[in-house]
Design a protein around this motif. Structure first.
Motif, PDB file in Angstrom:
ATOM      1  N   ILE A 132      -4.119  28.760  10.925  1.00  0.00           N
ATOM      2  CA  ILE A 132      -4.480  28.486   9.536  1.00  0.00           C
ATOM      3  C   ILE A 132      -3.448  27.511   8.991  1.00  0.00           C
ATOM      4  O   ILE A 132      -2.304  27.878   8.744  1.00  0.00           O
ATOM      5  N   ALA A 133      -3.857  26.269   8.844  1.00  0.00           N
ATOM      6  CA  ALA A 133      -2.984  25.242   8.281  1.00  0.00           C
ATOM      7  C   ALA A 133      -3.245  25.183   6.779  1.00  0.00           C
ATOM      8  O   ALA A 133      -3.250  26.206   6.103  1.00  0.00           O
ATOM      9  N   SER A 134      -3.502  24.015   6.230  1.00  0.00           N
ATOM     10  CA  SER A 134      -3.807  23.855   4.812  1.00  0.00           C
ATOM     11  C   SER A 134      -4.264  22.430   4.584  1.00  0.00           C
ATOM     12  O   SER A 134      -3.788  21.503   5.254  1.00  0.00           O
ATOM     13  N   ASN A 173      -7.433  25.028  17.801  1.00  0.00           N
ATOM     14  CA  ASN A 173      -8.040  24.418  16.622  1.00  0.00           C
ATOM     15  C   ASN A 173      -7.357  24.894  15.345  1.00  0.00           C
ATOM     16  O   ASN A 173      -6.646  25.898  15.350  1.00  0.00           O
ATOM     17  N   CYS A 174      -7.603  24.153  14.259  1.00  0.00           N
ATOM     18  CA  CYS A 174      -7.007  24.465  12.959  1.00  0.00           C
ATOM     19  C   CYS A 174      -8.086  24.672  11.901  1.00  0.00           C
ATOM     20  O   CYS A 174      -9.079  23.943  11.873  1.00  0.00           O
ATOM     21  N   VAL A 175      -7.830  25.618  11.027  1.00  0.00           N
ATOM     22  CA  VAL A 175      -8.621  25.779   9.809  1.00  0.00           C
ATOM     23  C   VAL A 175      -7.721  25.415   8.633  1.00  0.00           C
ATOM     24  O   VAL A 175      -6.587  25.896   8.546  1.00  0.00           O
ATOM     25  N   CYS A 176      -8.221  24.562   7.750  1.00  0.00           N
ATOM     26  CA  CYS A 176      -7.433  24.120   6.596  1.00  0.00           C
ATOM     27  C   CYS A 176      -8.081  24.619   5.309  1.00  0.00           C
ATOM     28  O   CYS A 176      -9.024  23.992   4.792  1.00  0.00           O
ATOM     29  N   ARG A 207     -13.173  32.573  -1.097  1.00  0.00           N
ATOM     30  CA  ARG A 207     -12.887  33.966  -0.769  1.00  0.00           C
ATOM     31  C   ARG A 207     -12.226  34.009   0.612  1.00  0.00           C
ATOM     32  O   ARG A 207     -12.541  33.179   1.472  1.00  0.00           O
ATOM     33  N   PRO A 208     -11.320  34.959   0.843  1.00  0.00           N
ATOM     34  CA  PRO A 208     -10.708  35.044   2.169  1.00  0.00           C
ATOM     35  C   PRO A 208     -11.718  35.124   3.308  1.00  0.00           C
ATOM     36  O   PRO A 208     -11.512  34.530   4.371  1.00  0.00           O
ATOM     37  N   ASP A 209     -12.840  35.826   3.084  1.00  0.00           N
ATOM     38  CA  ASP A 209     -13.823  35.949   4.161  1.00  0.00           C
ATOM     39  C   ASP A 209     -14.502  34.617   4.469  1.00  0.00           C
ATOM     40  O   ASP A 209     -14.964  34.395   5.595  1.00  0.00           O
ATOM     41  N   GLU A 210     -14.559  33.698   3.489  1.00  0.00           N
ATOM     42  CA  GLU A 210     -15.144  32.384   3.740  1.00  0.00           C
ATOM     43  C   GLU A 210     -14.242  31.543   4.626  1.00  0.00           C
ATOM     44  O   GLU A 210     -14.724  30.778   5.479  1.00  0.00           O
ATOM     45  N   VAL A 211     -12.937  31.661   4.439  1.00  0.00           N
ATOM     46  CA  VAL A 211     -11.994  30.974   5.325  1.00  0.00           C
ATOM     47  C   VAL A 211     -11.998  31.645   6.696  1.00  0.00           C
ATOM     48  O   VAL A 211     -11.983  30.976   7.736  1.00  0.00           O
ATOM     49  N   ALA A 212     -12.058  32.970   6.690  1.00  0.00           N
ATOM     50  CA  ALA A 212     -12.086  33.718   7.949  1.00  0.00           C
ATOM     51  C   ALA A 212     -13.281  33.321   8.798  1.00  0.00           C
ATOM     52  O   ALA A 212     -13.193  33.270  10.030  1.00  0.00           O
ATOM     53  N   ALA A 223     -17.911  28.146  19.879  1.00  0.00           N
ATOM     54  CA  ALA A 223     -17.008  26.987  19.840  1.00  0.00           C
ATOM     55  C   ALA A 223     -16.384  26.723  21.208  1.00  0.00           C
ATOM     56  O   ALA A 223     -15.293  26.167  21.297  1.00  0.00           O
ATOM     57  N   SER A 224     -17.085  27.082  22.268  1.00  0.00           N
ATOM     58  CA  SER A 224     -16.511  27.001  23.614  1.00  0.00           C
ATOM     59  C   SER A 224     -16.169  25.587  24.062  1.00  0.00           C
ATOM     60  O   SER A 224     -15.351  25.408  24.964  1.00  0.00           O
ATOM     61  N   PHE A 225     -16.797  24.559  23.463  1.00  0.00           N
ATOM     62  CA  PHE A 225     -16.540  23.184  23.871  1.00  0.00           C
ATOM     63  C   PHE A 225     -15.894  22.383  22.745  1.00  0.00           C
ATOM     64  O   PHE A 225     -16.026  21.169  22.669  1.00  0.00           O
ATOM     65  N   ILE A 226     -15.162  23.088  21.870  1.00  0.00           N
ATOM     66  CA  ILE A 226     -14.500  22.451  20.735  1.00  0.00           C
ATOM     67  C   ILE A 226     -13.008  22.720  20.819  1.00  0.00           C
ATOM     68  O   ILE A 226     -12.580  23.878  20.887  1.00  0.00           O
ATOM     69  N   THR A 227     -12.209  21.674  20.803  1.00  0.00           N
ATOM     70  CA  THR A 227     -10.758  21.860  20.803  1.00  0.00           C
ATOM     71  C   THR A 227     -10.093  20.665  20.129  1.00  0.00           C
ATOM     72  O   THR A 227     -10.648  19.563  20.068  1.00  0.00           O
ATOM     73  N   GLY A 228      -8.917  20.911  19.572  1.00  0.00           N
ATOM     74  CA  GLY A 228      -8.157  19.861  18.900  1.00  0.00           C
ATOM     75  C   GLY A 228      -8.748  19.428  17.572  1.00  0.00           C
ATOM     76  O   GLY A 228      -8.455  18.338  17.087  1.00  0.00           O
ATOM     77  N   GLN A 229      -9.542  20.308  16.950  1.00  0.00           N
ATOM     78  CA  GLN A 229     -10.249  19.933  15.734  1.00  0.00           C
ATOM     79  C   GLN A 229      -9.670  20.624  14.498  1.00  0.00           C
ATOM     80  O   GLN A 229      -9.009  21.662  14.592  1.00  0.00           O
ATOM     81  N   VAL A 230      -9.952  20.027  13.347  1.00  0.00           N
ATOM     82  CA  VAL A 230      -9.470  20.531  12.062  1.00  0.00           C
ATOM     83  C   VAL A 230     -10.666  20.689  11.132  1.00  0.00           C
ATOM     84  O   VAL A 230     -11.420  19.735  10.919  1.00  0.00           O
ATOM     85  N   LEU A 231     -10.848  21.881  10.595  1.00  0.00           N
ATOM     86  CA  LEU A 231     -11.981  22.166   9.713  1.00  0.00           C
ATOM     87  C   LEU A 231     -11.476  22.592   8.340  1.00  0.00           C
ATOM     88  O   LEU A 231     -10.754  23.584   8.216  1.00  0.00           O
ATOM     89  N   SER A 232     -11.845  21.834   7.312  1.00  0.00           N
ATOM     90  CA  SER A 232     -11.450  22.172   5.944  1.00  0.00           C
ATOM     91  C   SER A 232     -12.442  23.144   5.330  1.00  0.00           C
ATOM     92  O   SER A 232     -13.658  23.006   5.508  1.00  0.00           O
ATOM     93  N   VAL A 233     -11.900  24.111   4.598  1.00  0.00           N
ATOM     94  CA  VAL A 233     -12.721  25.070   3.861  1.00  0.00           C
ATOM     95  C   VAL A 233     -12.182  25.042   2.435  1.00  0.00           C
ATOM     96  O   VAL A 233     -11.307  25.812   2.062  1.00  0.00           O
TER      97      VAL A 233
END
Length: 241
Positions: A132-134, A173-176, A207-212, A223-233
């Motif tokens: 969990i980045a930002s 992967n990262c979630v922002c 809401r925390p569950d939306e980021v989760a 997401a088995s074929f996804i890596t090195g990606q950043v997703l903003s929420v």
């Protein structure tokens, strides 16, 4: 049954992720600096165990690794959700403050990855690392300059680590998140909170569950074929390319 480790699992986004992983059938090690909060998370689901850890302390992270391996086995999922900040002008900051921000938000994930990736690799079943980045680390944030720098570092760390781990079938992967309804957000000055909410196109906090949900996606087979990606929420607050 697969094992997942979640830091910062005592509240907010980390707790929502831990509960979501448990609902998906993972045995979850919920780790937090606040042991009582971790216990409160564990009390919500029978597949969750509580653990105390200071992610800024490499020795404490090593102890967590040994505890998890002994009790649950090697994890297939690692979620770095622990984080900390305090809003203030950059020029009002101190070296101690900067060191704490970097130790928790950047070096924390470094320590966790160094501790848990070797047993994950040795297990030979692939794996998932989600941090969990930002969005502060993508576009900057006034009053959070050191924090933004640390989170930007986490994004770069994840992209580089994704390249190194690909041969082991481990995605990174990262979630922002943008502003989210968590204890960390509510500790900010009232005027800042109001201004941030007004700036969000959806006109509300996440809401925390939306980021989760984004973290759970990265941790899943979907997401088995996804890596090195950043997703903003972020409800449209940031639309970084």
């Amino acid at each position: 049954m697969t094992v997942a480790v979640v830091t910062g699992a005592g509240s907010g986004i980390g707790r929502a992720i831990a509960l979501g992983l448990a609902e998906a059938g993972h045995r979850v090690a919920a780790a937090d600096l606040d042991a009582e909060s971790a216990e409160a998370t564990a009390a919500r689901h029978g597949l969750i165990t509580a653990h105390r850890v200071d992610v800024a302390d490499p020795a404490a992270v090593t102890a967590l690794r040994d505890e998890v391996l002994g009790a649950l086995g090697a994890p297939r999922v690692l979620v770095n959700a622990a984080g900390w900040d305090r809003t203030a002008p950059f020029l009002d900051g101190t070296p101690d403050f900067a060191a704490k921000v970097v130790a928790i938000n950047y070096l924390g994930p470094v320590h966790l990855c160094q501790a848990f990736l070797p047993p994950m690799i040795d297990a030979g079943e692939g794996g998932r690392v989600v941090t969990i980045a930002s969005d502060a680390g993508r576009v900057g944030s006034s009053g959070e300059t050191v924090y933004a720098g640390a989170k930007g570092g986490v994004i770069a760390l994840s992209k580089s680590l994704a390249r190194e781990m690909a041969r082991h079938r481990i995605s990174v992967n990262c979630v922002c998140p943008g502003p989210t309804d968590t204890p960390l957000f509510h500790a900010q000055p009232e005027k800042l909170k109001e201004a941030l909410i007004r700036a969000i196109p959806f006109r509300r906090l996440a809401r925390p569950d939306e980021v989760a949900a984004a973290a759970l996606f990265f941790a899943s087979d979907a997401a088995s074929f996804i890596t090195g990606q950043v997703l903003s929420v972020s409800g449209g607050l940031t639309m970084a390319g």
